[in-house]
Design an enzyme around this catalytic site. Structure first.
Site: not given
Length: 270
Positions: A181, A68, A179, A39-40, A8, A154
């Site tokens: 992290h 997200h 997901h 996604e982040n 991520d 995820h």
């Protein structure tokens, strides 16, 4: 085939690490195909079209999303025009974009990339990930339709990710979790030839609370009340992920190595 999956991407720090390091890694490691979970990447919540372009231009062949996926509203339109960005296959039946695609790697070899969302501890119920990924893998057999297959799982629960690894064993070249992290230390090749890692970790600043500046998360844990929005930490990022070598004939993994480059974490590279 030499495959790289990066976890991520977290905010500006993560984007900078991808932009600065990935082009050189492609050359130095002779990479054939690269997947980045993005996604982040935009302020820690979702991915904008602009930042998706940045990741692709830096050397990602495919960018995966997550729960997200559409927090940045322009992604609703962008994903329809950019096939190299995929969202979870079980996100919603009416969601734009695709949850699995076949891409072309070096020398014309075919690589399947699929992403699936878990159900355990997630904020909303998603469709069953196991039956969804089953359909995808059956349609793209290793050593036949594709020379390699990568599954991004995820979700929150390590147990659910591990179960997915065993479910896909022998039918995917790599099953890797995203997901949470935080990189895990369990990289391995499962009995039927699938490389597995419970979580790739994040490409972000680890002097943080899962990528966010610690002040606001700590305030909420201590007081139970929020004061401001979470903001991504801006220190030097660690590029975190997993490197895999696979057999073109069978699609099975022959080597797996954890990747941690830059930043604060213990360094690891193939």
């Amino acid at each position: 085939m030499r495959l790289l999956f990066l976890g991520d991407v977290m905010g500006r720090s993560g984007r900078a690490a991808i932009r600065e390091r990935l082009p050189r890694l492609r050359e130095d490691w002779g990479l054939d195909f690269v997947v980045v979970n993005g996604e982040n990447a935009t302020n820690g919540v979702g991915l904008s079209g602009e930042h998706a372009k940045l990741l692709l231009e830096a050397g990602a062949d495919c960018v995966t999303l997550g729960d997200h996926a559409f927090d940045q509203k322009d992604m609703l339109q962008f994903i329809e025009t950019e096939p190299r960005v995929i969202r979870p296959v079980n996100y919603a039946k009416t969601a734009p974009g695709k949850g699995a695609r076949v891409f072309e790697a070096t020398r014309g070899r075919k690589v399947l990339v699929a992403q699936v969302l878990g159900q355990v501890f997630m904020k909303r119920a998603f469709d069953d990930p196991f039956s969804q990924i089953e359909t995808v893998l059956k349609a793209h057999p290793l050593g036949g339709a594709v020379q390699a297959a990568i599954v991004d799982v995820h979700c929150e629960a390590t147990s659910e990710k591990m179960a997915m690894g065993h479910w896909c064993d022998g039918r995917a070249s790599l099953v890797v979790g995203t997901h949470t992290h935080v990189p895990t230390g369990d990289a391995q090749i499962l009995p039927k030839g699938t490389a597995y890692l419970t979580d790739a970790g994040m490409c972000g600043d680890y002097l943080s609370v899962i990528g966010m500046d610690p002040a606001e998360p700590m305030r909420r844990f201590v007081t139970g009340m929020g004061k401001t929005r979470f903001t991504p930490a801006l220190g030097e990022a660690t590029l975190s992920g997993v490197y895999v070598e696979s057999d073109d004939r069978t699609g099975r993994a022959t080597r797996v190595e954890m990747v941690r480059l830059g930043g604060r974490l213990l360094q690891s590279a193939p």
